[in-house]
Design a protein around this motif. Structure first.
Motif, PDB file in Angstrom:
ATOM      1  N   GLY A   1       0.799  -1.221   0.000  1.00 52.61           N
ATOM      2  CA  GLY A   1       0.000   0.000   0.000  1.00 52.61           C
ATOM      3  C   GLY A   1       0.828   1.265   0.000  1.00 52.61           C
ATOM      4  O   GLY A   1       0.275   2.368   0.065  1.00 52.61           O
TER       5      GLY A   1
ATOM      6  N   SER B   1      -5.106   0.912  -1.655  1.00 54.17           N
ATOM      7  CA  SER B   1      -4.055   1.296  -0.721  1.00 54.17           C
ATOM      8  C   SER B   1      -4.692   2.122   0.383  1.00 54.17           C
ATOM      9  O   SER B   1      -5.536   2.988   0.123  1.00 54.17           O
TER      10      SER B   1
ATOM     11  N   THR C   1       1.004   2.045   6.290  1.00 53.58           N
ATOM     12  CA  THR C   1       0.100   1.796   5.159  1.00 53.58           C
ATOM     13  C   THR C   1      -0.301   0.327   5.139  1.00 53.58           C
ATOM     14  O   THR C   1       0.319  -0.509   5.813  1.00 53.58           O
TER      15      THR C   1
ATOM     16  N   ARG D   1      -2.416  -2.725   2.316  1.00 51.79           N
ATOM     17  CA  ARG D   1      -3.161  -3.051   1.110  1.00 51.79           C
ATOM     18  C   ARG D   1      -4.399  -3.828   1.554  1.00 51.79           C
ATOM     19  O   ARG D   1      -4.308  -4.795   2.314  1.00 51.79           O
TER      20      ARG D   1
END
Length: 831
Positions: free
Chosen positions: A38, A69, A85, A87
């Motif tokens: 992401g 993301s 981050t 995904r």
């Protein structure tokens, strides 16, 4: 459901890795993928660069609505940048990685849930697979977690697939090649609830999930300190009794040796710290173990366990011998790190096991002192532990995709196997007849050790300090040799289902010889020299003696780097297993007395049956075996020694034996006499009466040592309060009184105050007589009427109704009758 694949063909970032490993590793990573999921930029963590999965041209495929993301809106500054981050997948999707070198790979999946306006990752539920093999099923987490898997990749592409139930997420992925020989595909010790077997499947073909990685005695190690970027946690939270352990450490780097562990197996810091036995404050002689309990996941029953060792506590070689237990099973007996590491101190070594925990929810690891240690303060160590769940157990990789091949090959192979069996049977019959017709020549057929010397061929020096006798029996060793082929047939080629026990020497198998004789076959580790002195001593001793109450040696084999001893088969096993422990059936008081009397007869014969006599040195309940009729026989003569000559009072020798049974005078002065066996037998007598181990470190301090504790109750006249509850109401007071007095005399501090084994035997038969016939006891005084010994050669007169007559055998020359009440004894004065 639509399948969407995110193909990542990433360039391995080898430069930081080479810098990090330059002083610690000699292997090159063929595959090395680090992905920050992401992320649109690269992230450096622990000197490694994780590529953002949005940095690759053409990654617009990731924004088609099936995965997105996601940024953490409240990412804490003290958290890893990898978790800023993620995904998120809303349909089945995959990452694909090119594989340059097939083989074992490590896969690490990072999960750190957070909440955003679109998704609350704390409520996600999904599954993960690698090339179709399930890694996680219905997975979700409330906390940051790293899942590590070790898997065999035999294709040119590896797919990590996410299958959401609602949605799935991932923060980071690591995939890299494992070092060569990270796993050695060889038969592994298989620890099952009731013993030890052999795990023959290749470990490298299994999917493993790391459960625990422990730096025993040391601090937490982060990925930055490990050549394979692993995290090792301290052992303190897993120690059952913290006071039993003491930390050992060194500032010197380990002495890595070829054939032992490497820095990729475990980093330096793991081998530079350990837990050892805390023996500084121990004031009495007794044994205890250090124990760790490692909790497991629900439903997981098969685990791979790797234990790490490095002798950083010894000042010289061959000081440290200890036992390793897993789930209370002796997993490795008499572990000698000096021998395993080619006689180099502080040399790292590891041992692998497979453990069937049978859904117990825990793997219990213990280390404790060995009987082989000659050090005044015995010790045991452990440096590291790794436990991995064996997922999706694969018995064979041949499997279903080759069924069609087996349809054609099956009949052909079956015919070949049948032909081979016919040929083998014919060969076995031929060799059996040949052995009967001609005695085999003794020679050096093995290459693993010095073969047994033929009688008269050399001095006794070759048989080591533990040798009991200077010559074999009247027929030499030749009559005891059994061809290896005969032993293979007897044990069905060492069929694992025939294993009845194990120890440091090796496995023990039940077997049936060609003449239908049941035997116990003790097989040393092929090619190993460990146990050689005991192997030779056992043959030397048992080729000279034969007695109804001594386990008989049927034969031995020394071919093809094998050390094999073949004994008569004892159907009921060790006395210990009938006193306490799992699934034991309580023995009656009469049975226990008859067992003790039989063992005493065997020991008495050892002491008096030859000019010097033989001192056993390891009398304990595990070395008293029972046949199908509960007739007791003394076993295991590997530590036996010749007694003193007629003009000597003792034998000066290093201390050997088992704590809890060990004669304190022998321990202090290192002067061995037959009274040392008497002391050990006194402990066995209390063990039989109280049905508890000779040493139990989990009890309070005053109860740990059975001999000391029971002796206190005996001296207070309260012995009946500590007897086995199964015996309550069975024992006549006069019988118990005489039994307690006999045991007490055996445990006298000084050997000169202890009775001979002949006196012990006489008293035990008196105990049995008091139990069965109260008429010989004076109702007024409780004193026992005097019964005179019959003259040598006379047949003793027994009370009416006495019918049991047994014969003691000594090379066919002894003809001594006994009754259930008294024995005609060979006195020590007649030696």
């Amino acid at each position: 459901m639509e399948n969407k694949k995110v193909f990542l063909h990433l360039f391995p970032f080898t430069l930081p890795i080479i810098i990090h490993l330059s002083a610690a590793a000699d292997f090159a990573l063929q595959d090395n993928y680090l992905v920050s999921c992401g992320a649109s930029t690269n992230t450096t963590v622990d000197n490694r660069v994780f590529l953002g999965d949005l940095t690759k041209p053409g990654s617009a495929l990731l924004s088609q609505g099936k995965s997105i993301s996601l940024a953490n809106p409240s990412h804490p500054s003290n958290s890893s940048a990898l978790y800023s981050t993620a995904r998120v997948f809303t349909s089945t999707s995959s990452y694909a990685f090119d594989i340059k070198k097939t083989g074992t790979h490590l896969i690490r999946l990072h999960f750190s849930p957070f909440s955003s306006q679109k998704y609350d990752l704390h409520v996600s539920n999904f599954s993960v697979s690698a090339n179709g093999v399930s890694l996680l099923s219905n997975f979700g987490t409330q906390f940051t977690v790293l899942k590590e898997f070790i898997i065999m990749v035999d294709t040119v592409e590896l797919h990590i697939s996410f299958m959401p139930n609602n949605f799935a997420f991932i923060n980071a992925i690591e995939i890299f090649s494992a070092p060569k020989n990270f796993f050695v595909d060889a038969p592994t010790r298989f620890i099952v609830p009731n013993g030890i077997k052999e795990f023959t499947q290749n470990i490298s073909s299994q999917v493993l999930e790391t459960v625990h990685r422990i730096n025993v005695g040391g601090q937490k190690l982060t990925p930055f300190n490990d050549t394979l970027w692993r995290t090792w946690v301290p052992d303190e939270d897993f120690l059952v009794l913290k006071s039993a352990a003491k930390i050992a450490s060194t500032t010197h780097l380990p002495n890595y040796q070829e054939g032992g562990a490497t820095r990729e197996i475990a980093p330096d810091n793991v081998y530079m710290t350990a837990q050892q036995m805390n023996i500084d404050n121990v004031t009495s002689i007794f044994e205890f173990n250090i124990t760790w309990n490692f909790p497991l996941g629900r439903g997981d029953s098969l685990h791979f366990v790797r234990l790490h060792f490095c002798d950083i506590v010894s000042l010289s070689l061959n000081q440290l011998y200890f036992n390793v237990y897993i789930n209370e099973v002796v997993a490795y007996k008499d572990l000698d790190l000096s021998a395993l590491t080619f006689h180099v101190l502080a040399s790292p070594y590891y041992i692998d096991f497979v453990v069937d925990s049978s859904n117990s929810g825990v793997v219990k690891v213990s280390v404790g002192p060995s009987d082989l240690s000659t050090s005044l303060k015995k010790n045991a160590i452990l440096n590291g532990v790794e436990i991995m769940n064996i997922k999706n157990f694969v018995a064979s990789q041949a499997g279903s995709n080759k069924k069609s091949l087996w349809i054609w090959l099956g009949p052909v192979i079956g015919g070949c196997v049948l032909l081979c069996l016919v040929l083998l049977a014919g060969l076995a019959v031929f060799r059996h007849r040949k052995r009967k017709a001609k005695v085999k020549r003794v020679g050096s057929t093995g290459t693993g050790w010095t073969p047994l010397r033929v009688y008269g061929g050399s001095s006794l020096g070759v048989l080591s300090e533990g040798t009991a006798l200077a010559s074999p029996g009247p027929y030499g060793y030749l009559g005891l040799k059994i061809p290896y082929a005969d032993i293979q047939l007897a044990t069905n080629h060492f069929d694992k289902s025939l294993i009845i026990g194990s120890g440091g020497f090796g496995m023990v198998y039940k077997g049936i010889l060609g003449d239908n004789t049941k035997v116990a076959v003790k097989r040393g580790v092929p090619g190993s020299r460990q146990g050689l002195p005991e192997f030779q001593t056992e043959i030397t001793v048992l080729s000279k003696i034969r007695h109804l109450h001594l386990v008989s040696l049927v034969g031995y084999c020394e071919e093809q780097s094998e050390m094999i001893l073949v004994y008569e088969y004892m159907e009921k096993g060790a006395l210990k297993s009938h006193l306490y422990g799992p699934r034991f059936t309580p023995l009656s008081w009469r049975q226990r007395l008859e067992i003790c009397i039989g063992a005493a007869r065997g020991i008495h014969y050892l002491h008096t049956g030859s000019a010097q006599g033989i001192i056993h040195r390891d009398i304990k309940s595990t070395n008293i075996l029972l046949d199908e009729n509960y007739v007791s026989k003394v076993a295991d003569f590997g530590l036996s020694r010749s007694g003193p000559c007629l003009n000597e009072t003792h034998v000066s020798t290093g201390v050997k034996g088992s704590f809890g049974y060990l004669d304190p005078e022998y321990f202090r002065r290192q002067q061995l006499t037959d009274k040392s066996d008497v002391y050990s037998f006194g402990v066995v007598l209390f063990e039989v009466l109280c049905a508890r181990p000779a040493v139990d470190p989990v009890l309070s301090r005053e109860q740990v040592n059975l001999g000391e504790w029971a002796l206190e109750w005996q001296k207070k006249g309260l012995l009946e309060q500590i007897i086995d509850p199964h015996l309550r109401g069975q024992i006549r007071p006069s019988s118990l009184k005489k039994f307690g007095e006999t045991a007490e005399k055996c445990l006298a501090d000084y050997g000169i105050d202890r009775p001979s084994m002949g006196d012990v035997l006489w008293n035990l038969e008196h105990v049995l007589q008091l139990q069965e016939n109260e008429t010989l006891e004076s109702p007024d005084t409780g004193e026992v009427a005097t019964v005179e010994h019959p003259a040598r050669g006379e047949v003793p007169q027994f009370p009416p109704g006495s019918s049991r007559v047994e014969r003691d055998i000594s090379d066919g020359t002894s003809n001594i009758s006994t009754s259930k009440v008294f024995s005609q004894l060979i006195t020590s004065e007649g030696r």
